[in-house]
Motif scaffolding. Structure first.
Motif, mmCIF file in Angstrom:
data_model
loop_
_atom_site.group_PDB
_atom_site.id
_atom_site.type_symbol
_atom_site.label_atom_id
_atom_site.label_comp_id
_atom_site.label_asym_id
_atom_site.label_seq_id
_atom_site.Cartn_x
_atom_site.Cartn_y
_atom_site.Cartn_z
ATOM 1 N N MET A 411 0.833 -1.195 0.000
ATOM 2 C CA MET A 411 0.000 0.000 0.000
ATOM 3 C C MET A 411 0.875 1.255 0.000
ATOM 4 O O MET A 411 2.044 1.196 0.391
ATOM 5 C CB MET A 411 -0.939 -0.001 1.206
ATOM 6 N N PRO A 412 0.328 2.406 -0.397
ATOM 7 C CA PRO A 412 1.133 3.627 -0.473
ATOM 8 C C PRO A 412 1.525 4.165 0.896
ATOM 9 O O PRO A 412 0.970 3.760 1.924
ATOM 10 C CB PRO A 412 0.205 4.613 -1.202
ATOM 11 N N LEU A 413 2.482 5.095 0.893
ATOM 12 C CA LEU A 413 2.984 5.653 2.144
ATOM 13 C C LEU A 413 1.900 6.366 2.949
ATOM 14 O O LEU A 413 1.954 6.409 4.176
ATOM 15 C CB LEU A 413 4.131 6.628 1.855
ATOM 16 N N ASP A 414 0.935 6.940 2.251
ATOM 17 C CA ASP A 414 -0.124 7.673 2.944
ATOM 18 C C ASP A 414 -1.378 6.815 3.130
ATOM 19 O O ASP A 414 -2.497 7.337 3.227
ATOM 20 C CB ASP A 414 -0.472 8.953 2.189
ATOM 21 N N ALA A 415 -1.199 5.502 3.193
ATOM 22 C CA ALA A 415 -2.337 4.595 3.328
ATOM 23 C C ALA A 415 -3.171 4.907 4.566
ATOM 24 O O ALA A 415 -4.413 4.857 4.520
ATOM 25 C CB ALA A 415 -1.854 3.139 3.371
ATOM 26 N N GLU A 416 -2.528 5.241 5.662
ATOM 27 C CA GLU A 416 -3.265 5.515 6.899
ATOM 28 C C GLU A 416 -4.222 6.680 6.713
ATOM 29 O O GLU A 416 -5.392 6.623 7.099
ATOM 30 C CB GLU A 416 -2.275 5.808 8.033
ATOM 31 N N ASP A 417 -3.750 7.763 6.108
ATOM 32 C CA ASP A 417 -4.616 8.926 5.883
ATOM 33 C C ASP A 417 -5.777 8.578 4.964
ATOM 34 O O ASP A 417 -6.922 8.984 5.192
ATOM 35 C CB ASP A 417 -3.803 10.077 5.271
ATOM 36 N N LYS A 418 -5.488 7.821 3.917
ATOM 37 C CA LYS A 418 -6.542 7.449 2.971
ATOM 38 C C LYS A 418 -7.594 6.549 3.630
ATOM 39 O O LYS A 418 -8.798 6.698 3.395
ATOM 40 C CB LYS A 418 -5.927 6.752 1.755
ATOM 41 N N LEU A 419 -7.141 5.617 4.472
ATOM 42 C CA LEU A 419 -8.087 4.721 5.132
ATOM 43 C C LEU A 419 -8.940 5.464 6.150
ATOM 44 O O LEU A 419 -10.147 5.222 6.262
ATOM 45 C CB LEU A 419 -7.341 3.575 5.807
ATOM 46 N N LEU A 420 -8.318 6.387 6.882
ATOM 47 C CA LEU A 420 -9.090 7.181 7.838
ATOM 48 C C LEU A 420 -10.143 8.016 7.114
ATOM 49 O O LEU A 420 -11.271 8.158 7.592
ATOM 50 C CB LEU A 420 -8.160 8.077 8.654
ATOM 51 N N ALA A 421 -9.776 8.559 5.967
ATOM 52 C CA ALA A 421 -10.741 9.341 5.186
ATOM 53 C C ALA A 421 -11.898 8.459 4.720
ATOM 54 O O ALA A 421 -13.068 8.881 4.736
ATOM 55 C CB ALA A 421 -10.039 9.978 3.983
ATOM 56 N N GLU A 422 -11.591 7.224 4.301
ATOM 57 C CA GLU A 422 -12.650 6.318 3.861
ATOM 58 C C GLU A 422 -13.522 5.854 5.028
ATOM 59 O O GLU A 422 -14.733 5.683 4.889
ATOM 60 C CB GLU A 422 -12.050 5.115 3.131
ATOM 61 N N LEU A 423 -12.904 5.641 6.189
ATOM 62 C CA LEU A 423 -13.679 5.220 7.355
ATOM 63 C C LEU A 423 -14.694 6.286 7.759
ATOM 64 O O LEU A 423 -15.788 5.972 8.236
ATOM 65 C CB LEU A 423 -12.743 4.913 8.531
ATOM 66 N N LYS A 424 -14.324 7.564 7.579
ATOM 67 C CA LYS A 424 -15.250 8.642 7.915
ATOM 68 C C LYS A 424 -16.519 8.570 7.072
ATOM 69 O O LYS A 424 -17.572 9.054 7.479
ATOM 70 C CB LYS A 424 -14.567 9.998 7.714
ATOM 71 N N LYS A 425 -16.427 7.960 5.893
ATOM 72 C CA LYS A 425 -17.573 7.895 4.983
ATOM 73 C C LYS A 425 -18.537 6.749 5.308
ATOM 74 O O LYS A 425 -19.655 6.716 4.804
ATOM 75 C CB LYS A 425 -17.080 7.720 3.545
ATOM 76 N N ILE A 426 -18.088 5.793 6.142
ATOM 77 C CA ILE A 426 -18.939 4.636 6.458
ATOM 78 C C ILE A 426 -20.157 5.096 7.258
ATOM 79 O O ILE A 426 -20.024 5.796 8.264
ATOM 80 C CB ILE A 426 -18.153 3.578 7.252
ATOM 81 N N ASN A 427 -21.354 4.690 6.823
ATOM 82 C CA ASN A 427 -22.565 5.097 7.514
ATOM 83 C C ASN A 427 -23.319 3.886 8.058
ATOM 84 O O ASN A 427 -22.895 2.731 7.885
ATOM 85 C CB ASN A 427 -23.456 5.924 6.583
ATOM 86 N N SER A 428 -24.426 4.152 8.713
ATOM 87 C CA SER A 428 -25.207 3.083 9.344
ATOM 88 C C SER A 428 -25.675 2.047 8.333
ATOM 89 O O SER A 428 -25.668 0.844 8.618
ATOM 90 C CB SER A 428 -26.411 3.683 10.072
ATOM 91 N N ASP A 429 -26.065 2.486 7.151
ATOM 92 C CA ASP A 429 -26.529 1.537 6.136
ATOM 93 C C ASP A 429 -25.414 0.593 5.693
ATOM 94 O O ASP A 429 -25.657 -0.592 5.429
ATOM 95 C CB ASP A 429 -27.075 2.297 4.922
ATOM 96 N N ASP A 430 -24.173 1.113 5.613
ATOM 97 C CA ASP A 430 -23.033 0.274 5.241
ATOM 98 C C ASP A 430 -22.810 -0.825 6.279
ATOM 99 O O ASP A 430 -22.576 -1.994 5.942
ATOM 100 C CB ASP A 430 -21.766 1.120 5.110
ATOM 101 N N VAL A 431 -22.861 -0.431 7.563
ATOM 102 C CA VAL A 431 -22.656 -1.393 8.643
ATOM 103 C C VAL A 431 -23.799 -2.396 8.688
ATOM 104 O O VAL A 431 -23.588 -3.605 8.858
ATOM 105 C CB VAL A 431 -22.503 -0.657 9.993
ATOM 106 N N LYS A 432 -24.996 -1.906 8.507
ATOM 107 C CA LYS A 432 -26.170 -2.786 8.483
ATOM 108 C C LYS A 432 -26.055 -3.814 7.364
ATOM 109 O O LYS A 432 -26.351 -5.006 7.564
ATOM 110 C CB LYS A 432 -27.433 -1.940 8.306
#
Length: 475
Positions: A411-432
Protein backbone atom coordinates in the motif's frame (compact mmCIF):
# COMPACT_ATOMS: atom_id res chain seq x y z
CA UNK A 1 9.65 -15.26 25.34
CA UNK A 2 7.64 -12.10 24.88
CA UNK A 3 4.84 -11.62 22.43
CA UNK A 4 4.08 -8.80 20.09
CA UNK A 5 0.72 -8.22 18.51
CA UNK A 6 1.78 -7.26 15.05
CA UNK A 7 -1.38 -7.22 13.07
CA UNK A 8 -2.92 -4.65 10.78
CA UNK A 9 -1.65 -1.13 11.22
CA UNK A 10 -5.17 0.27 11.40
CA UNK A 11 -6.43 -1.01 14.74
CA UNK A 12 -9.78 -0.61 16.41
CA UNK A 13 -10.15 2.44 18.67
CA UNK A 14 -8.94 2.18 22.24
CA UNK A 15 -11.00 2.48 25.35
CA UNK A 16 -9.89 6.01 26.16
CA UNK A 17 -7.88 8.35 23.98
CA UNK A 18 -7.12 12.00 24.66
CA UNK A 19 -5.97 14.17 21.77
CA UNK A 20 -2.31 15.16 21.80
CA UNK A 21 -0.38 17.49 19.48
CA UNK A 22 0.17 16.07 16.02
CA UNK A 23 3.63 15.10 14.82
CA UNK A 24 5.54 18.14 13.61
CA UNK A 25 7.69 16.34 11.10
CA UNK A 26 10.11 18.56 9.18
CA UNK A 27 9.50 16.70 5.96
CA UNK A 28 7.08 14.22 4.56
CA UNK A 29 7.89 10.53 4.54
CA UNK A 30 10.09 9.56 1.61
CA UNK A 31 10.65 6.23 -0.15
CA UNK A 32 13.68 5.19 -2.18
CA UNK A 33 14.64 2.09 -4.13
CA UNK A 34 18.23 1.01 -3.56
CA UNK A 35 20.29 -0.27 -6.47
CA UNK A 36 19.61 -3.90 -5.55
CA UNK A 37 15.84 -3.43 -5.29
CA UNK A 38 15.57 -3.08 -1.50
CA UNK A 39 13.18 -0.35 -0.37
CA UNK A 40 14.08 2.46 2.03
CA UNK A 41 11.36 4.45 3.83
CA UNK A 42 12.39 7.47 5.91
CA UNK A 43 10.20 9.65 8.13
CA UNK A 44 12.00 12.56 9.86
CA UNK A 45 10.72 13.42 13.36
CA UNK A 46 12.92 15.98 15.15
CA UNK A 47 11.23 16.11 18.54
CA UNK A 48 13.78 13.93 20.34
CA UNK A 49 17.35 12.75 19.53
CA UNK A 50 16.23 9.18 18.93
CA UNK A 51 15.51 6.96 15.94
CA UNK A 52 13.84 3.64 15.18
CA UNK A 53 15.48 1.44 12.56
CA UNK A 54 13.47 -1.51 11.26
CA UNK A 55 13.94 -4.16 8.60
CA UNK A 56 10.75 -5.75 7.30
CA UNK A 57 10.95 -8.93 5.22
CA UNK A 58 7.88 -9.95 3.25
CA UNK A 59 8.02 -13.53 4.44
CA UNK A 60 6.33 -15.34 7.30
CA UNK A 61 4.43 -18.42 8.27
CA UNK A 62 2.37 -18.40 5.07
CA UNK A 63 5.51 -18.88 2.95
CA UNK A 64 6.59 -22.11 4.63
CA UNK A 65 6.34 -25.47 2.93
CA UNK A 66 4.38 -28.33 4.43
CA UNK A 67 6.51 -30.14 7.00
CA UNK A 68 8.55 -27.03 7.89
CA UNK A 69 6.00 -25.01 9.86
CA UNK A 70 7.73 -22.64 12.27
CA UNK A 71 10.86 -22.19 10.15
CA UNK A 72 10.23 -18.45 9.60
CA UNK A 73 10.07 -17.95 13.36
CA UNK A 74 13.08 -20.20 13.93
CA UNK A 75 15.07 -18.09 11.48
CA UNK A 76 14.06 -14.94 13.36
CA UNK A 77 15.68 -16.49 16.46
CA UNK A 78 18.78 -17.59 14.56
CA UNK A 79 19.33 -14.10 13.17
CA UNK A 80 20.59 -13.24 16.66
CA UNK A 81 23.11 -16.08 16.60
CA UNK A 82 25.84 -14.53 14.52
CA UNK A 83 27.23 -13.68 11.11
CA UNK A 84 30.61 -13.97 9.43
CA UNK A 85 31.90 -11.11 11.58
CA UNK A 86 29.64 -11.17 14.68
CA UNK A 87 29.77 -13.98 17.25
CA UNK A 88 26.58 -15.60 18.63
CA UNK A 89 24.94 -13.23 21.10
CA UNK A 90 27.17 -10.27 20.23
CA UNK A 91 24.51 -8.51 18.13
CA UNK A 92 22.33 -7.76 21.14
CA UNK A 93 25.32 -6.82 23.28
CA UNK A 94 26.53 -4.34 20.66
CA UNK A 95 23.12 -2.69 20.36
CA UNK A 96 22.94 -2.37 24.15
CA UNK A 97 26.42 -0.83 24.19
CA UNK A 98 25.14 1.80 21.73
CA UNK A 99 22.43 2.73 24.22
CA UNK A 100 19.73 0.98 22.24
CA UNK A 101 16.98 -1.58 22.59
CA UNK A 102 16.19 -4.25 20.00
CA UNK A 103 13.97 -7.19 19.23
CA UNK A 104 12.22 -9.00 16.39
CA UNK A 105 8.83 -10.47 15.52
CA UNK A 106 7.31 -13.02 13.17
CA UNK A 107 3.77 -13.26 11.83
CA UNK A 108 2.00 -15.03 9.00
CA UNK A 109 2.78 -12.30 6.48
CA UNK A 110 6.14 -10.92 7.56
CA UNK A 111 9.20 -10.96 9.77
CA UNK A 112 10.58 -7.78 11.32
CA UNK A 113 13.67 -6.64 13.22
CA UNK A 114 14.11 -3.33 15.01
CA UNK A 115 16.41 -1.19 17.10
CA UNK A 116 15.57 2.04 18.91
CA UNK A 117 18.78 3.97 19.46
CA UNK A 118 20.12 7.50 19.90
CA UNK A 119 19.94 8.95 16.40
CA UNK A 120 23.70 9.57 16.48
CA UNK A 121 24.22 5.78 16.45
CA UNK A 122 21.98 5.04 13.49
CA UNK A 123 24.84 4.26 11.13
CA UNK A 124 26.20 1.70 13.59
CA UNK A 125 22.96 -0.32 13.73
CA UNK A 126 22.48 -0.09 9.96
CA UNK A 127 25.92 -1.65 9.56
CA UNK A 128 25.09 -4.38 12.09
CA UNK A 129 21.64 -5.19 10.70
CA UNK A 130 22.71 -5.26 7.06
CA UNK A 131 25.52 -7.66 7.98
CA UNK A 132 23.25 -10.24 9.58
CA UNK A 133 20.65 -9.84 6.82
CA UNK A 134 23.26 -10.74 4.19
CA UNK A 135 25.63 -12.95 6.17
CA UNK A 136 23.63 -14.80 8.83
CA UNK A 137 25.93 -17.64 9.93
CA UNK A 138 26.06 -19.91 12.99
CA UNK A 139 27.19 -23.42 13.94
CA UNK A 140 24.75 -26.33 14.16
CA UNK A 141 25.25 -26.38 17.92
CA UNK A 142 23.59 -22.95 18.23
CA UNK A 143 20.53 -24.18 16.35
CA UNK A 144 20.25 -27.31 18.48
CA UNK A 145 20.14 -25.15 21.61
CA UNK A 146 17.76 -22.56 20.18
CA UNK A 147 15.23 -25.02 18.79
CA UNK A 148 14.72 -26.26 22.36
CA UNK A 149 14.00 -22.67 23.41
CA UNK A 150 11.41 -22.43 20.62
CA UNK A 151 9.78 -25.70 21.68
CA UNK A 152 9.50 -24.37 25.21
CA UNK A 153 7.96 -21.18 23.83
CA UNK A 154 5.37 -23.31 22.08
CA UNK A 155 4.62 -25.22 25.27
CA UNK A 156 4.23 -22.04 27.33
CA UNK A 157 2.25 -19.97 24.81
CA UNK A 158 0.11 -22.68 23.27
CA UNK A 159 0.11 -26.14 24.80
CA UNK A 160 -0.20 -24.88 28.38
CA UNK A 161 -2.96 -22.39 27.42
CA UNK A 162 -6.30 -24.10 26.68
CA UNK A 163 -7.70 -21.16 24.72
CA UNK A 164 -4.55 -20.91 22.64
CA UNK A 165 -4.92 -24.61 21.76
CA UNK A 166 -8.51 -23.93 20.74
CA UNK A 167 -7.51 -20.97 18.53
CA UNK A 168 -4.76 -23.00 16.88
CA UNK A 169 -7.17 -25.81 16.05
CA UNK A 170 -9.84 -23.33 14.97
CA UNK A 171 -7.45 -21.89 12.36
CA UNK A 172 -6.63 -25.40 11.15
CA UNK A 173 -10.35 -26.13 10.73
CA UNK A 174 -11.20 -22.77 9.16
CA UNK A 175 -8.65 -22.94 6.35
CA UNK A 176 -8.23 -25.89 4.00
CA UNK A 177 -5.84 -24.53 1.34
CA UNK A 178 -4.51 -21.33 2.84
CA UNK A 179 -1.23 -21.65 4.77
CA UNK A 180 -2.91 -19.54 7.46
CA UNK A 181 -4.04 -22.94 8.76
CA UNK A 182 -0.57 -23.50 10.29
CA UNK A 183 0.63 -21.93 13.56
CA UNK A 184 3.39 -19.35 13.23
CA UNK A 185 5.40 -21.01 16.00
CA UNK A 186 5.07 -24.33 14.13
CA UNK A 187 3.61 -27.73 14.92
CA UNK A 188 5.69 -29.55 17.53
CA UNK A 189 6.34 -32.46 15.17
CA UNK A 190 7.81 -30.06 12.59
CA UNK A 191 9.98 -28.44 15.25
CA UNK A 192 11.22 -31.89 16.31
CA UNK A 193 12.14 -32.69 12.70
CA UNK A 194 13.60 -29.28 11.78
CA UNK A 195 17.27 -29.18 10.78
CA UNK A 196 19.83 -26.36 10.69
CA UNK A 197 19.80 -26.53 6.90
CA UNK A 198 16.01 -26.03 6.81
CA UNK A 199 16.60 -22.65 8.45
CA UNK A 200 19.61 -21.77 6.30
CA UNK A 201 17.70 -22.64 3.13
CA UNK A 202 14.77 -20.44 4.19
CA UNK A 203 17.15 -17.54 4.76
CA UNK A 204 18.86 -18.07 1.43
CA UNK A 205 15.54 -18.24 -0.38
CA UNK A 206 13.64 -15.32 1.12
CA UNK A 207 16.11 -12.86 2.64
CA UNK A 208 16.85 -11.12 -0.62
CA UNK A 209 17.00 -7.32 -1.06
CA UNK A 210 13.94 -7.04 -3.32
CA UNK A 211 11.85 -8.80 -0.64
CA UNK A 212 12.72 -6.37 2.16
CA UNK A 213 12.33 -2.77 3.27
CA UNK A 214 14.32 -0.63 5.68
CA UNK A 215 12.18 1.80 7.69
CA UNK A 216 13.81 4.66 9.63
CA UNK A 217 11.84 7.15 11.73
CA UNK A 218 13.28 9.81 14.01
CA UNK A 219 15.78 12.64 14.27
CA UNK A 220 17.45 11.91 10.95
CA UNK A 221 18.39 13.51 7.64
CA UNK A 222 16.84 11.52 4.76
CA UNK A 223 19.75 12.20 2.39
CA UNK A 224 22.24 10.91 4.96
CA UNK A 225 20.10 7.87 5.74
CA UNK A 226 19.87 7.10 2.03
CA UNK A 227 23.65 7.32 1.68
CA UNK A 228 24.17 4.92 4.59
CA UNK A 229 21.49 2.59 3.22
CA UNK A 230 23.22 2.44 -0.18
CA UNK A 231 26.54 1.81 1.53
CA UNK A 232 25.42 -0.99 3.83
CA UNK A 233 22.25 -2.45 2.31
CA UNK A 234 22.65 -1.47 -1.34
CA UNK A 235 25.91 -3.41 -1.58
CA UNK A 236 24.10 -6.72 -0.88
CA UNK A 237 23.94 -8.64 -4.19
CA UNK A 238 20.55 -8.57 -5.89
CA UNK A 239 18.70 -11.86 -6.29
CA UNK A 240 15.26 -12.77 -7.60
CA UNK A 241 12.38 -13.11 -5.17
CA UNK A 242 10.99 -16.68 -5.33
CA UNK A 243 7.77 -17.12 -7.27
CA UNK A 244 4.76 -17.26 -4.99
CA UNK A 245 1.99 -19.54 -6.18
CA UNK A 246 -1.59 -18.63 -5.29
CA UNK A 247 -3.13 -20.68 -2.50
CA UNK A 248 -6.75 -19.64 -2.78
CA UNK A 249 -9.10 -20.86 -0.08
CA UNK A 250 -12.06 -22.74 -1.63
CA UNK A 251 -15.55 -21.49 -0.93
CA UNK A 252 -16.99 -22.75 2.33
CA UNK A 253 -20.35 -24.46 1.92
CA UNK A 254 -21.52 -25.14 5.45
CA UNK A 255 -20.84 -24.42 9.10
CA UNK A 256 -17.86 -26.22 10.64
CA UNK A 257 -17.58 -27.03 14.33
CA UNK A 258 -14.78 -28.30 16.52
CA UNK A 259 -14.48 -29.02 20.22
CA UNK A 260 -11.29 -28.99 22.24
CA UNK A 261 -11.23 -30.74 25.61
CA UNK A 262 -8.67 -29.35 28.03
CA UNK A 263 -8.36 -28.97 31.81
CA UNK A 264 -9.85 -25.52 32.40
CA UNK A 265 -12.16 -23.66 34.76
CA UNK A 266 -14.32 -22.02 32.10
CA UNK A 267 -15.60 -22.77 28.65
CA UNK A 268 -14.71 -20.51 25.74
CA UNK A 269 -16.35 -20.05 22.36
CA UNK A 270 -14.75 -18.57 19.24
CA UNK A 271 -16.66 -17.92 16.01
CA UNK A 272 -14.65 -17.28 12.84
CA UNK A 273 -16.48 -15.80 9.83
CA UNK A 274 -14.87 -15.59 6.40
CA UNK A 275 -14.92 -11.95 5.21
CA UNK A 276 -13.26 -9.86 2.46
CA UNK A 277 -9.71 -8.58 2.71
CA UNK A 278 -8.85 -4.90 2.31
CA UNK A 279 -6.64 -4.75 -0.80
CA UNK A 280 -6.91 -1.14 -1.94
CA UNK A 281 -6.93 2.31 -0.34
CA UNK A 282 -7.42 4.14 -3.64
CA UNK A 283 -10.27 3.44 -6.05
CA UNK A 284 -11.90 1.13 -3.51
CA UNK A 285 -13.63 -1.96 -4.83
CA UNK A 286 -16.88 -3.28 -3.29
CA UNK A 287 -14.95 -5.81 -1.17
CA UNK A 288 -12.68 -3.03 0.14
CA UNK A 289 -15.68 -0.95 1.21
CA UNK A 290 -17.23 -3.99 2.89
CA UNK A 291 -13.98 -4.69 4.73
CA UNK A 292 -13.96 -1.16 6.15
CA UNK A 293 -17.61 -1.43 7.13
CA UNK A 294 -16.78 -4.68 8.96
CA UNK A 295 -14.02 -2.87 10.82
CA UNK A 296 -16.57 -0.30 11.96
CA UNK A 297 -19.01 -3.07 12.89
CA UNK A 298 -16.39 -4.67 15.13
CA UNK A 299 -15.70 -1.33 16.81
CA UNK A 300 -19.41 -0.78 17.46
CA UNK A 301 -19.59 -4.21 19.06
CA UNK A 302 -16.39 -4.06 21.08
CA UNK A 303 -14.40 -0.89 20.39
CA UNK A 304 -14.76 0.94 23.70
CA UNK A 305 -15.82 0.50 27.32
CA UNK A 306 -19.53 -0.10 27.42
CA UNK A 307 -19.85 -1.08 23.76
CA UNK A 308 -22.66 -3.37 22.65
CA UNK A 309 -21.17 -6.75 23.58
CA UNK A 310 -20.20 -5.59 27.05
CA UNK A 311 -23.58 -4.00 27.73
CA UNK A 312 -25.65 -6.89 26.44
CA UNK A 313 -23.64 -10.02 27.27
CA UNK A 314 -21.50 -9.01 30.25
CA UNK A 315 -23.78 -6.52 31.99
CA UNK A 316 -26.97 -8.26 30.88
CA UNK A 317 -28.67 -5.14 29.55
CA UNK A 318 -31.86 -6.17 27.75
CA UNK A 319 -31.09 -9.89 28.19
CA UNK A 320 -33.75 -12.25 29.49
CA UNK A 321 -32.21 -14.03 32.45
CA UNK A 322 -29.47 -11.45 32.94
CA UNK A 323 -25.82 -11.57 32.00
CA UNK A 324 -24.61 -14.37 29.73
CA UNK A 325 -20.83 -13.90 29.64
CA UNK A 326 -17.93 -12.94 31.85
CA UNK A 327 -16.30 -11.39 28.78
CA UNK A 328 -17.00 -11.05 25.08
CA UNK A 329 -15.00 -9.72 22.17
CA UNK A 330 -14.97 -8.90 18.50
CA UNK A 331 -12.20 -8.32 15.95
CA UNK A 332 -12.08 -7.71 12.21
CA UNK A 333 -8.75 -8.94 10.84
CA UNK A 334 -9.19 -7.42 7.38
CA UNK A 335 -5.57 -6.91 6.31
CA UNK A 336 -3.07 -9.54 5.24
CA UNK A 337 -1.59 -11.41 2.31
CA UNK A 338 -4.06 -14.24 2.93
CA UNK A 339 -7.80 -14.55 3.72
CA UNK A 340 -9.50 -12.45 6.38
CA UNK A 341 -11.66 -13.36 9.36
CA UNK A 342 -14.17 -11.63 11.59
CA UNK A 343 -13.98 -13.11 15.11
CA UNK A 344 -16.61 -13.18 17.85
CA UNK A 345 -15.54 -14.67 21.18
CA UNK A 346 -16.95 -15.13 24.65
CA UNK A 347 -16.52 -16.76 28.06
CA UNK A 348 -19.79 -18.05 29.61
CA UNK A 349 -20.79 -16.61 32.97
CA UNK A 350 -21.36 -19.00 35.85
CA UNK A 351 -24.40 -21.15 35.15
CA UNK A 352 -24.46 -20.25 31.44
CA UNK A 353 -23.28 -22.38 28.52
CA UNK A 354 -21.11 -21.86 25.46
CA UNK A 355 -24.23 -22.39 23.32
CA UNK A 356 -25.95 -19.51 25.10
CA UNK A 357 -22.96 -17.26 24.51
CA UNK A 358 -22.90 -18.22 20.83
CA UNK A 359 -26.60 -17.42 20.51
CA UNK A 360 -26.16 -14.08 22.26
CA UNK A 361 -23.25 -13.11 19.99
CA UNK A 362 -25.29 -14.02 16.91
CA UNK A 363 -28.21 -11.98 18.24
CA UNK A 364 -26.13 -8.83 18.57
CA UNK A 365 -24.98 -9.02 14.95
CA UNK A 366 -28.50 -9.84 13.80
CA UNK A 367 -29.85 -6.82 15.66
CA UNK A 368 -27.50 -4.56 13.70
CA UNK A 369 -28.42 -6.35 10.46
CA UNK A 370 -32.06 -5.47 11.13
CA UNK A 371 -31.77 -2.03 12.76
CA UNK A 372 -28.41 -0.60 11.78
CA UNK A 373 -26.40 1.44 14.30
CA UNK A 374 -26.98 4.79 15.92
CA UNK A 375 -25.29 7.94 14.63
CA UNK A 376 -23.69 8.59 18.01
CA UNK A 377 -22.13 5.11 18.00
CA UNK A 378 -20.53 5.74 14.62
CA UNK A 379 -19.28 9.15 15.66
CA UNK A 380 -17.80 7.75 18.86
CA UNK A 381 -15.77 5.03 17.16
CA UNK A 382 -14.63 7.38 14.39
CA UNK A 383 -13.55 10.03 16.90
CA UNK A 384 -11.59 7.46 18.86
CA UNK A 385 -9.93 6.22 15.67
CA UNK A 386 -8.76 9.75 14.94
CA UNK A 387 -7.44 10.20 18.48
CA UNK A 388 -5.72 6.79 18.47
CA UNK A 389 -4.10 7.66 15.15
CA UNK A 390 -2.70 10.85 16.64
CA UNK A 391 -1.25 8.81 19.50
CA UNK A 392 0.42 6.41 17.07
CA UNK A 393 1.98 9.31 15.19
CA UNK A 394 3.25 10.73 18.46
CA UNK A 395 5.54 7.68 18.76
CA UNK A 396 8.50 7.03 16.47
CA UNK A 397 7.96 3.30 16.99
CA UNK A 398 4.26 3.61 16.13
CA UNK A 399 5.10 5.48 12.93
CA UNK A 400 7.70 2.90 11.92
CA UNK A 401 5.31 0.02 12.61
CA UNK A 402 2.58 1.57 10.49
CA UNK A 403 4.91 2.32 7.58
CA UNK A 404 6.26 -1.23 7.65
CA UNK A 405 2.82 -2.82 7.93
CA UNK A 406 1.48 -0.91 4.95
CA UNK A 407 4.59 -1.69 2.90
CA UNK A 408 4.01 -5.39 3.56
CA UNK A 409 0.49 -4.96 2.12
CA UNK A 410 1.92 -3.13 -0.92
CA UNK A 411 0.00 0.00 0.00
CA UNK A 412 1.13 3.63 -0.47
CA UNK A 413 2.98 5.65 2.14
CA UNK A 414 -0.12 7.67 2.94
CA UNK A 415 -2.34 4.59 3.33
CA UNK A 416 -3.27 5.52 6.90
CA UNK A 417 -4.62 8.93 5.88
CA UNK A 418 -6.54 7.45 2.97
CA UNK A 419 -8.09 4.72 5.13
CA UNK A 420 -9.09 7.18 7.84
CA UNK A 421 -10.74 9.34 5.19
CA UNK A 422 -12.65 6.32 3.86
CA UNK A 423 -13.68 5.22 7.36
CA UNK A 424 -15.25 8.64 7.91
CA UNK A 425 -17.57 7.89 4.98
CA UNK A 426 -18.94 4.64 6.46
CA UNK A 427 -22.56 5.10 7.51
CA UNK A 428 -25.21 3.08 9.34
CA UNK A 429 -26.53 1.54 6.14
CA UNK A 430 -23.03 0.27 5.24
CA UNK A 431 -22.66 -1.39 8.64
CA UNK A 432 -26.17 -2.79 8.48
CA UNK A 433 -25.48 -4.27 5.06
CA UNK A 434 -22.31 -6.16 6.04
CA UNK A 435 -23.95 -7.43 9.24
CA UNK A 436 -26.63 -9.00 7.03
CA UNK A 437 -24.24 -10.25 4.34
CA UNK A 438 -21.30 -11.98 6.01
CA UNK A 439 -22.65 -13.77 9.08
CA UNK A 440 -24.40 -16.79 7.65
CA UNK A 441 -23.50 -20.34 8.63
CA UNK A 442 -21.83 -21.08 5.29
CA UNK A 443 -19.07 -18.64 6.23
CA UNK A 444 -18.69 -19.78 9.83
CA UNK A 445 -16.38 -22.06 11.80
CA UNK A 446 -17.09 -22.42 15.53
CA UNK A 447 -14.62 -23.62 18.12
CA UNK A 448 -15.64 -24.49 21.67
CA UNK A 449 -13.38 -25.18 24.61
CA UNK A 450 -14.96 -27.93 26.72
CA UNK A 451 -13.51 -27.69 30.24
CA UNK A 452 -12.15 -30.84 31.84
CA UNK A 453 -11.34 -31.27 35.54
CA UNK A 454 -8.15 -29.54 36.65
CA UNK A 455 -5.42 -31.88 37.91
CA UNK A 456 -5.38 -32.30 41.67
CA UNK A 457 -3.32 -29.62 43.34
CA UNK A 458 -3.05 -27.44 40.23
CA UNK A 459 -3.37 -23.68 40.51
CA UNK A 460 -6.50 -21.99 39.24
CA UNK A 461 -6.26 -20.47 35.79
CA UNK A 462 -5.45 -16.80 35.57
CA UNK A 463 -8.55 -14.98 34.29
CA UNK A 464 -8.34 -14.20 30.59
CA UNK A 465 -10.42 -11.94 28.37
CA UNK A 466 -12.89 -13.20 25.82
CA UNK A 467 -10.77 -11.83 22.99
CA UNK A 468 -8.96 -14.12 20.59
CA UNK A 469 -5.17 -14.18 20.91
CA UNK A 470 -4.03 -13.49 17.35
CA UNK A 471 -0.62 -12.14 18.36
CA UNK A 472 2.58 -12.96 16.56
CA UNK A 473 5.72 -14.51 17.95
CA UNK A 474 8.53 -12.31 19.19
CA UNK A 475 12.15 -13.07 20.00
Amino acid sequence: MACLSAGAALAAPGASSKPVPAVAAEAAVQQFTLKNGMQLIVQPDRRAPTAVHMVWVRVGGMDELSGTSGVAHALEHMMFKGSKSVKPGDFSRRVAALGGQENAFTWRDYTGFYQQIPSSRLEDVMKLESDRFANNQWPDSEFKKEIEVIKEERRMRTEDQPRAVLMEQLMAATFMASPYQRPVVGWMNDLDAMTPDDVRDFHRRWYVPANAAVVVVGDVNPAQVRAWAEKYYGSIPARAVPLRKPQIEPQQTGVRRIEVKRPAEQAFVAMAYRVPTLNHVEKLQPDDKDALALLVLSAVLDGYDGARLERALVQGEGQAGGRVADSAGSSANIMGRGPSLFMLTGVPAKGRTAAEVEAALRAQVQKIAEEGVQTEELERVKTQWMASNVYERDSVMGQAQNLGNYWIQDMPLDAEDKLLAELKKINSDDVKAVAAKYFGDDQLTVGTLVPQPLPAGSKAQRPMSGKADMSGSMH
